[in-house]
Scaffold this motif. Structure first.
Motif, PDB file in Angstrom:
ATOM      1  N   TYR A 180       0.842  -1.390   0.065  1.00  0.00           N
ATOM      2  CA  TYR A 180       0.048   0.084  -0.133  1.00  0.00           C
ATOM      3  C   TYR A 180       0.827   1.115   0.060  1.00  0.00           C
ATOM      4  O   TYR A 180       1.835   1.342   0.926  1.00  0.00           O
ATOM      5  N   LEU A 181       0.708   2.094  -0.944  1.00  0.00           N
ATOM      6  CA  LEU A 181       1.667   3.253  -1.327  1.00  0.00           C
ATOM      7  C   LEU A 181       0.851   4.396  -1.176  1.00  0.00           C
ATOM      8  O   LEU A 181      -0.255   4.577  -1.739  1.00  0.00           O
ATOM      9  N   GLN A 182       0.858   5.611  -0.394  1.00  0.00           N
ATOM     10  CA  GLN A 182       0.170   6.826  -0.153  1.00  0.00           C
ATOM     11  C   GLN A 182       0.963   8.016  -0.147  1.00  0.00           C
ATOM     12  O   GLN A 182       1.808   8.186   0.234  1.00  0.00           O
ATOM     13  N   ALA A 183       0.409   8.903  -0.735  1.00  0.00           N
ATOM     14  CA  ALA A 183       1.110  10.052  -0.802  1.00  0.00           C
ATOM     15  C   ALA A 183      -0.206  11.252  -0.483  1.00  0.00           C
ATOM     16  O   ALA A 183      -1.127  11.248  -1.159  1.00  0.00           O
ATOM     17  N   THR A 184       0.133  12.148   0.332  1.00  0.00           N
ATOM     18  CA  THR A 184      -0.705  13.160   0.618  1.00  0.00           C
ATOM     19  C   THR A 184       0.061  14.530   0.549  1.00  0.00           C
ATOM     20  O   THR A 184       1.372  14.810   0.452  1.00  0.00           O
ATOM     21  N   ARG A 185      -0.923  15.612   0.549  1.00  0.00           N
ATOM     22  CA  ARG A 185      -0.100  17.041   0.226  1.00  0.00           C
ATOM     23  C   ARG A 185       0.652  17.303   1.622  1.00  0.00           C
ATOM     24  O   ARG A 185       1.560  18.145   1.236  1.00  0.00           O
ATOM     25  N   GLY A 186       0.470  16.787   2.756  1.00  0.00           N
ATOM     26  CA  GLY A 186       1.370  17.179   3.808  1.00  0.00           C
ATOM     27  C   GLY A 186       0.703  17.324   5.114  1.00  0.00           C
ATOM     28  O   GLY A 186      -0.685  17.234   5.229  1.00  0.00           O
ATOM     29  N   SER A 187       1.424  17.920   5.957  1.00  0.00           N
ATOM     30  CA  SER A 187       1.040  18.156   7.327  1.00  0.00           C
ATOM     31  C   SER A 187       1.149  19.789   7.459  1.00  0.00           C
ATOM     32  O   SER A 187       2.362  20.452   7.245  1.00  0.00           O
ATOM     33  N   ALA A 188      -0.147  20.486   7.816  1.00  0.00           N
ATOM     34  CA  ALA A 188      -0.335  21.664   8.077  1.00  0.00           C
ATOM     35  C   ALA A 188      -1.421  22.312   8.853  1.00  0.00           C
ATOM     36  O   ALA A 188      -2.451  21.384   8.676  1.00  0.00           O
ATOM     37  N   PRO A 189      -1.457  23.521   9.262  1.00  0.00           N
ATOM     38  CA  PRO A 189      -2.844  23.866   9.818  1.00  0.00           C
ATOM     39  C   PRO A 189      -4.007  23.953   8.839  1.00  0.00           C
ATOM     40  O   PRO A 189      -3.722  24.231   7.718  1.00  0.00           O
ATOM     41  N   ARG A 190      -5.226  23.457   9.312  1.00  0.00           N
ATOM     42  CA  ARG A 190      -6.429  22.880   8.635  1.00  0.00           C
ATOM     43  C   ARG A 190      -6.835  24.317   7.825  1.00  0.00           C
ATOM     44  O   ARG A 190      -7.185  25.239   8.304  1.00  0.00           O
ATOM     45  N   ASP A 191      -6.642  24.045   6.309  1.00  0.00           N
ATOM     46  CA  ASP A 191      -7.098  25.422   5.608  1.00  0.00           C
ATOM     47  C   ASP A 191      -7.423  24.611   4.149  1.00  0.00           C
ATOM     48  O   ASP A 191      -6.660  23.850   3.725  1.00  0.00           O
TER      49      ASP A 191
END
Length: 289
Positions: A93-104
């Motif tokens: 299982y390979l996953q990529a997200t835009r990353g970690s940051a304050p929710r906006d």
């Protein structure tokens, strides 16, 4: 299914129990990410190139900049198998997200994508391949960009759960009676020796095994026609089958309680599955040389 302990995360190999991301993670809070499930046979990837290519297509579609090149990611995935000493049948299982940051809702600036991958065991569906599976039909209520393999899977999950509650393997999705695909697989109809399946548009996921089936069909001189069929067409189908990385080429023998033709796996789906097994075997042998 057992999970192997070593996880690939941000170009590092770590133990799965130590993997942590901040709670403000865009994949968690928005589904702002993409993924792939890659099949492993006897410790070697099958259709790895196709999966990596599709991941990058999905990333481009959602304006996500991956921190690796295709070559670098492929090398990392091969390293993941070696680190886990993987020799069995399984999947990554390979996953990529835009990353970690304050929710906006707006994309944060200068954000690095979160990327991780892990291995788990995955047995082949041998009983289903031999006897075929039952399915239901469900209205396709997903968004209009299904070609992106995104984390937003709630409609798929609901359809799959409904199928399970009716003791079926899959849900065949349709828009006003026109079949698109299944909740987690592509679907095909066979009539008079011809294979019919929904054309590659933004309304379906272009499956990696689907690509392989098209290639097998050409070698076997079986016409592969990218033309959508209807729920009504299913009633007179000679065969029906589905494909995915974990299902392989799987015959459908019953839809909404009604048998497909004689209710047994048909000859064309069997030929394609044989071609799949041969192709997977050839690729694994090539890797080992």
């Amino acid at each position: 299914m057992g999970v192997y302990p070593v996880v690939l995360s941000q170009a590092k190999f770590v133990h799965r129990d130590s993997l942590k991301y901040p709670f403000e993670e865009r994949g968690l809070q928005f589904g702002d990410g993409i993924y792939e499930v890659i099949r492993i046979y006897r410790g070697n990837y099958y259709l790895l190139t196709e999966h990596v290519e599709r991941l990058f297509r999905s990333a481009k579609a959602i304006k996500l900049e991956l921190p690796y090149t295709k070559t670098e990611l492929t090398e990392l995935l091969n390293g993941l198998i070696k680190r886990n000493q993987m020799t069995e049948d399984g999947k990554v299982y390979l996953q990529a997200t835009r990353g970690s940051a304050p929710r906006d809702h707006v994309f944060p600036e200068n954000l690095t994508a979160n990327v991780y991958a892990y291995i788990s065991k995955q047995a082949r569906p041998l009983n289903q391949l031999e006897h075929g599976v039952c399915t239901i039909t469900e209205r396709d209520i997903r968004w209009e960009k299904c070609y992106i393999k995104s984390l937003n899977l709630l409609p798929n999950i609901l359809a799959k759960q409904t199928a399970k509650e009716k003791e079926c393997y899959e849900a065949i999705l349709h828009k006003d009676g026109l079949v698109t695909e299944c909740s987690s697989s592509n679907v095909y109809l066979v009539k008079d020796g011809h294979i019919y399946t929904h054309p590659v548009t933004e309304n379906i996921l272009h499956g990696c095994v689907r690509m392989a089936v098209e290639r097998f069909s050409e070698k076997l001189n079986i016409p592969f026609i990218e033309e959508a069929f209807t729920l009504e067409d299913i009633k007179s189908a000679d065969e029906l089958f589905l494909t995915s990385s974990t299902s392989e080429v799987l015959p459908i023998v019953k839809v909404d309680g009604a048998p497909v033709a004689d209710g047994k796996p048909g000859p064309i789906s069997k030929k394609l599955q044989a071609a799949y097994e041969q192709d997977a075997s050839i690729q694994t042998e090539t890797v080992k040389q």
